[in-house]
Write an enzyme that holds these catalytic residues in place. Structure first.
Site, mmCIF file in Angstrom:
data_model
loop_
_atom_site.group_PDB
_atom_site.id
_atom_site.type_symbol
_atom_site.label_atom_id
_atom_site.label_comp_id
_atom_site.label_asym_id
_atom_site.label_seq_id
_atom_site.Cartn_x
_atom_site.Cartn_y
_atom_site.Cartn_z
ATOM 1 N N GLU A 63 -25.527 -41.750 -10.908
ATOM 2 C CA GLU A 63 -27.377 -41.605 -10.617
ATOM 3 C C GLU A 63 -28.556 -42.278 -11.878
ATOM 4 O O GLU A 63 -27.831 -42.721 -12.716
ATOM 5 C CB GLU A 63 -27.543 -39.913 -10.906
ATOM 6 C CG GLU A 63 -29.168 -39.516 -11.107
ATOM 7 C CD GLU A 63 -29.439 -38.078 -11.144
ATOM 8 O OE1 GLU A 63 -30.041 -37.215 -10.175
ATOM 9 O OE2 GLU A 63 -28.500 -37.428 -11.789
ATOM 10 N N LYS A 133 -32.876 -36.405 -2.467
ATOM 11 C CA LYS A 133 -32.480 -35.802 -3.321
ATOM 12 C C LYS A 133 -33.121 -34.418 -3.090
ATOM 13 O O LYS A 133 -34.004 -34.482 -2.938
ATOM 14 C CB LYS A 133 -31.831 -35.863 -4.543
ATOM 15 C CG LYS A 133 -31.510 -34.747 -6.114
ATOM 16 C CD LYS A 133 -32.123 -35.163 -7.014
ATOM 17 C CE LYS A 133 -31.042 -33.430 -8.603
ATOM 18 N NZ LYS A 133 -30.946 -34.452 -9.746
ATOM 19 N N CYS A 174 -26.614 -34.882 -8.230
ATOM 20 C CA CYS A 174 -26.664 -34.243 -8.926
ATOM 21 C C CYS A 174 -27.272 -32.719 -8.940
ATOM 22 O O CYS A 174 -26.009 -31.947 -8.487
ATOM 23 C CB CYS A 174 -27.899 -34.685 -10.423
ATOM 24 S SG CYS A 174 -27.179 -34.148 -11.981
#
Length: 296
Positions: A63, A133, A174
């Protein structure tokens, strides 16, 4: 496109892929990320080529591999996808090395909005997928860490899967790792591997990074790859590191510490069918009472 076969165990079982490959080699590149964007990208390109030389067919970056992680940095380092300089570098590296590259994440600019975005490039340099995301990292743990991505970033609204050489792969970023419903939908779409570029911190990393990866692997009976940046104690946001590969039994097959390094390991796709046939929870779900559905 991969062909499918009807599962003989139970007709309610989602059709499963007939893999053209029994396995492949994956590389998780744990990069040291600094303030120099061009240097970060150049190092990523170098590691992609080195991974290919060691036999990797799929290379995943961490990331925010081209910029420091932090709300104060996203606007400055943001670029458009796929026309930005980082995307051009990833596309070229994938084509020259002849590997599929999961390009970690980069801050993406789209009009007035910013996203935390993962791009995927095939071995010809073609853009295969883009995942924004979905779950923004907004947490407050008193006296330890407070972070609010939503101050700067917008959330994605799509489940993202792609195929490479007949293998279905799902993407999360994440904080997406914490949401089993998202993993369930990717598994239902035929994924045998989920890849999560992530940068868990020094508070949540030791507690939850490996635990959540193993949970998603066991829940969905598939491989899970966690790709993190290396730790920089002097950074504004300190990454836990510990890139990890987990098999469908929930066993950690390989992992790194917190230093810059590359995890190189074999993924045996037959393990997916092995686990699902021996512990057939996927066909034992009480879908007459509950289910996980994609609304849009």
């Amino acid at each position: 496109m991969f062909e499918t076969t009807t599962d003989a165990v139970h007709p309610r079982f989602t059709k499963k892929p007939a893999y053209p490959l029994s396995g492949f080699k994956i590389a998780l590149v744990q990069l040291a990320v600094g303030p120099d964007k061009s240097k970060n990208v150049a190092q990523a390109v170098k590691e992609i080529h080195l991974a290919k030389e060691k036999g990797a067919q799929l290379v995943a970056l961490p990331e925010c591999f081209n910029s420091p992680y932090g709300t104060q940095f996203f606007k400055e380092y943001a670029e458009e996808v796929p026309s930005g300089s980082t995307c051009h570098a990833l596309s070229k590296a994938a084509a020259e090395a002849g590997v599929c590259v999961i390009g970690g994440t980069l801050p993406e600019r789209c009009g007035e909005k910013l996203y935390n975005t993962c791009t995927v490039w095939d071995n010809t340099g073609k853009l295969l997928a883009r995942h924004r995301k979905m779950h923004l990292f907004d947490i407050d743990i008193p006296n330890k860490i407070t972070f609010k991505e939503s101050d700067v970033l917008s959330a994605g609204d799509q489940i993202t899967t792609f195929e490479y050489q007949g293998i279905k792969i799902g993407l999360g970023i994440c904080y997406d790792l914490r949401f089993p419903e998202m993993a369930r939908l990717m598994a239902d779409q035929g994924c045998s591997l989920l890849v999560y570029p992530g940068a868990f911190n020094m508070t949540t990393g030791p507690q939850h990074w490996e635990l959540l990866g193993r949970a998603r692997a066991v829940d969905q009976q598939l491989w899970v790859a966690l790709a993190a940046p290396a730790r920089d104690p002097a950074a504004h946001y300190v990454s836990w590191g510990h890139s990890t590969l987990i098999d469908p039994w929930g066993a950690v097959r390989a992992h790194l510490t917190d230093q810059p390094d590359t995890l190189l390991a074999d993924i045996d796709l037959s393990t997916v069918d092995e686990v699902r046939s021996q512990i057939p929870v996927r066909v034992q779900r009480r879908t007459d009472i509950y289910d996980t559905i994609q609304k849009s």
